[in-house]
Design a protein around this motif. Structure first.
Motif: not given
Length: 448
Positions: A21-28
């Motif tokens: 599993i990989a986690v990709i973060r997005v913010s804004g």
């Protein structure tokens, strides 16, 4: 200064390399638009939803879990999302590139998620630093200390001190409004002076305890002794691998060799040094110079004695009490007992054979005990962990000491309290600390 108002940032938040599993973060501000464009809409807040991930009418990139955190109830304080996808490089790069193709998005800089959390009031600087230490923790004890700091233990302590200081400052400055009335000045000083005295004593106690810094940085243990005493062999025996070159030729070790160990949850930096003797060349002389310097800065020195030709006394520069950090403890270790089992002649020391392994287990136990003692605090509260904290607290303490000078008037006392409050505020970020922000957040990996 990193732009945080208009940009939507994205980055993998999990480690590099193959993983399930990989986690990709997005913010804004455009996080919702990213989810609508790639994940067929926005899932309910804080609920993991299985979604197909990919641009509409184009090839499917992956199926994964999507989480939506609506600001300000998120780590960064902004709209934020996490995409839990399969951990191949192809999937990660495909999803990140698809997000970056949307307007207003860009790759995050190192530590930018944490920096946004700080700038939006979600974390103070000590909590940010605790989070960085938690990510980098190598032992259980380091992780416990870092977690306590990340959850606000130091912030609570320092903000409590700052509140006391501001109360004393308010008293003194109120008295200045009635400077022509001596009884008023005497009255406010009688109330402010005990507050400052207690605060100064508390900061001094906090500064005197270096166990938190030792735990964060690792206990420095230097193996020192004459040539051919078996220092490199002992390093290899303790490390359980061939970390250093071993030779019967004197002067083989010319430089400092470091090995990191975990002893009972305490990190230990074991340092092999050049044999101490009259150097026969410039290179060996430099190695001996470095050996003495590292020993002088050590928390513990293992003075290694060759049982076949014992040199029991360490040079004066290695004697306990000579180091800048308050004096390194010293353990005498008698090596090569397999060759001369009766060589001790009543001397104190731990007997080992780096060649056969005899006694090495007892030495490890002694090292673990010394490491636990060096990182044990009697204070019972949050511990100072970083040089940045020490510098600001020393400056605040110096100002409080100057406050106590009976020769200065109330105007100067008020100024010293302002200086002390400024340095306490810099610890948590309550005062503008722009010059230290980049250094702090650069410690983080991209995605945090």
């Amino acid at each position: 200064m990193i732009a945080t108002d208009a940009d939507t940032i994205v980055a993998p938040a999990s480690g590099a390399g193959l993983a399930a599993i990989a986690v990709i973060r997005v913010s804004g501000p455009n996080t919702r638009g990213v989810l609508e464009a790639l994940c067929s809409g926005v899932p309910p807040p804080r609920h993991a939803s299985l979604r197909e991930i990919g641009p509409p009418m184009m090839r499917l990139l992956d199926r994964g879990l999507v989480l939506w955190f609506e600001g300000p109830a998120s780590f960064t304080g902004e709209d934020m999302a996490e995409l839990h996808v399969h951990g191949s490089r192809a999937v990660i790069s495909g999803v990140v590139e698809a997000i970056l193709s949307l307007p207003g998005t860009r790759l995050a800089a190192p530590g930018e998620f944490a920096r946004r959390a700080f700038e939006n009031g979600k974390l103070d600087l000590t909590e940010v630093e605790g989070l960085a230490d938690l990510i980098n923790a190598e032992t259980a004890a380091q992780a416990r200390q870092a977690l306590a700091q990340a959850e606000g233990s130091l912030r609570a302590l320092y903000e409590g001190w700052r509140a006391d200081l501001l109360r004393a400052q308010a008293l003194i400055e109120a008295g200045l409004d009635f400077a022509d009335e001596g009884d008023v000045i005497a009255d406010v000083s009688a109330k402010a002076d005990p507050i400052v005295a207690r605060l100064s004593a508390a900061i001094a106690r906090h500064l005197s305890d270096r166990s938190g810094e030792r735990l964060r940085d690792g206990l420095k243990v230097v193996i020192a002794g004459p040539p051919n005493a078996g220092k490199s062999s002992l390093l290899n025996a303790l490390a359980r691998r061939e970390a250093a070159i071993v030779s019967e030729e004197a002067g083989t070790t010319r430089d400092v060799i470091e090995v990191h160990l975990d002893l009972g949850g305490v990190p230990v930096m074991l340092i092999d040094t050049a044999g101490l003797r009259e150097a026969e060349g410039k290179v060996e002389a430099e190695g001996i110079k470095r050996a003495l310097a590292r020993a002088g800065d050590a928390d513990l020195v293992l003075w290694l004695v060759d049982a076949t030709a014992p040199q029991w006394d360490a040079p004066p520069g290695l004697a306990p009490g000579k180091s800048e950090n308050g004096g390194a403890a010293q353990i005498t270790v008698v090596n090569k007992i397999d060759l001369a089992p009766e060589a001790r002649e009543g001397k104190d020391g731990l007997e080992v054979s780096a060649k056969t392994g005899e006694g090495v287990g007892r030495l490890v136990e002694a090292l673990a005990e010394a490491a636990a003692l060096a990182t044990e605090s009697g204070a019972g509260g949050p511990l100072l962990t970083r040089t940045r904290h020490r510098v600001e607290l020393e400056r605040a303490h110096a100002a409080l000491e100057r406050y106590g000078d009976p020769a200065i008037g109330p105007e100067f006392k008020a100024e010293e309290l302002r200086i002390a409050a400024h340095h306490l505020g810099r610890l948590t970020g309550r005062i503008d600390v722009e010059e230290v922000l980049s250094a702090i957040f650069a410690e983080f990996c991209i995605g945090k």
